[in-house]
Design a protein around this motif. Structure first.
Motif, short mmCIF file in Angstrom:
data_model
loop_
_atom_site.label_atom_id
_atom_site.label_comp_id
_atom_site.label_asym_id
_atom_site.label_seq_id
_atom_site.Cartn_x
_atom_site.Cartn_y
_atom_site.Cartn_z
N UNK A 258 21.37 11.75 2.66
CA UNK A 258 19.94 12.01 2.84
C UNK A 258 19.35 12.39 1.50
N UNK A 259 18.34 11.65 1.08
CA UNK A 259 17.64 11.94 -0.17
C UNK A 259 16.20 12.30 0.17
N UNK B 29 14.18 16.00 -3.86
CA UNK B 29 15.26 15.55 -4.74
C UNK B 29 14.72 14.62 -5.83
N UNK B 30 13.87 13.71 -5.43
CA UNK B 30 13.30 12.75 -6.38
C UNK B 30 12.36 13.45 -7.36
N UNK C 127 21.16 8.53 -4.01
CA UNK C 127 21.95 8.23 -2.81
C UNK C 127 23.36 7.78 -3.19
N UNK C 128 23.45 6.88 -4.18
CA UNK C 128 24.77 6.39 -4.62
C UNK C 128 25.62 7.52 -5.19
N UNK C 129 24.96 8.42 -5.93
CA UNK C 129 25.71 9.56 -6.50
C UNK C 129 26.26 10.44 -5.38
#
Length: 244
Positions: free
Chosen positions: A116-117, A121-122, A215-217
């Protein structure tokens, strides 16, 4: 009587053989065969498969068929020479099998991991652009038991690797975070200070791309934790050999 039975058996045998050769055979039509090489039939679906694999390097059907025939001839020749029975070949097949199996497992685990982002976070990620981060890489044992000396660096956030952007960008000054590797090693980072950069500019990047990076991280960290959990559950015995 015995002579008659013998004669009858001979007649029946000759009749059977004659009927076998003279009886009209049904025409064999197999629309699924692409080509038969030295008695070995290859399926028609192989042509479409090779077309798909060629990607941007498109070939016509004849060129692809030629490649398939050459491939099959070389394969048959290798088998005729019993290369497939050599220990080195068997080891290479085993290595390929194991690596392919592990790759499928990792890809599937990565795909199925849910993250979940949030917009926060952004926003936090974007707010760090143009700032200079000073951090210290702290001594920590790696998988071989050796340690490294503390190393301090000052670098523009924009120039950090994606992983360090996400590690340092989520820390407060003075925080220490330990990043675990899949081999059991660990690296610790301490955030010393954050300062305005020489040219503080507003960010004009793509929020969608940043969401994907975050998300990938998070998936990678979850994957690392999953591998570490498997390692921690395992029974691992490393014998101590003399002179090593």
């Amino acid at each position: 009587m015995k002579y008659l039975f013998t004669l009858l058996a001979i007649v029946l045998a000759v009749t059977s053989v004659t009927a076998f050769y003279l009886w009209p055979k049904p025409e064999i039509i197999n629309k699924d065969i692409l080509v038969t090489v030295n008695g070995h039939s290859l399926p028609l679906s192989l042509l479409d498969q090779k077309k798909a694999q060629s990607g941007n390097h498109r070939k016509d059907n004849k060129a692809i068929l030629d490649d398939i025939i050459i491939h099959e001839l070389l394969l048959q020749e290798a088998q005729r020479l019993n290369i497939d029975k050599e220990p080195s070949f068997r080891r290479s097949v085993q290595n390929y099998y194991e690596q392919s199996l592990i790759k499928i497992l990792i890809d599937r685990q990565f795909r199925d991991t849910k993250t979940k982002v949030t917009d926060q976070d952004i926003d936090r990620y974007i707010s760090n652009y143009g700032k200079v981060f000073t951090y210290t890489r702290l001594p920590g044992n790696n998988s071989h038991g050796s340690s490294q000396k503390p190393e301090q660096r000052s670098i523009l956030f924009d120039d950090l690797s994606d992983s360090l952007k996400l590690i340092l960008g989520s820390m407060q000054c003075g925080d220490v975070v330990t990043d675990f590797g899949t081999d059991g090693g660990a690296i610790s980072f301490r955030l010393d200070r954050i300062e305005p950069g020489p040219e503080q500019e507003s960010f004009h990047g793509n929020r969608k791309l940043i969401r994907k990076i975050i998300s990938n991280y998070k998936k990678e960290r979850a994957l690392t934790a999953w591998i570490k959990e498997i390692r921690d559950r395992a029974t691992i015995i490393i014998p101590v050999h003399q002179g090593r």
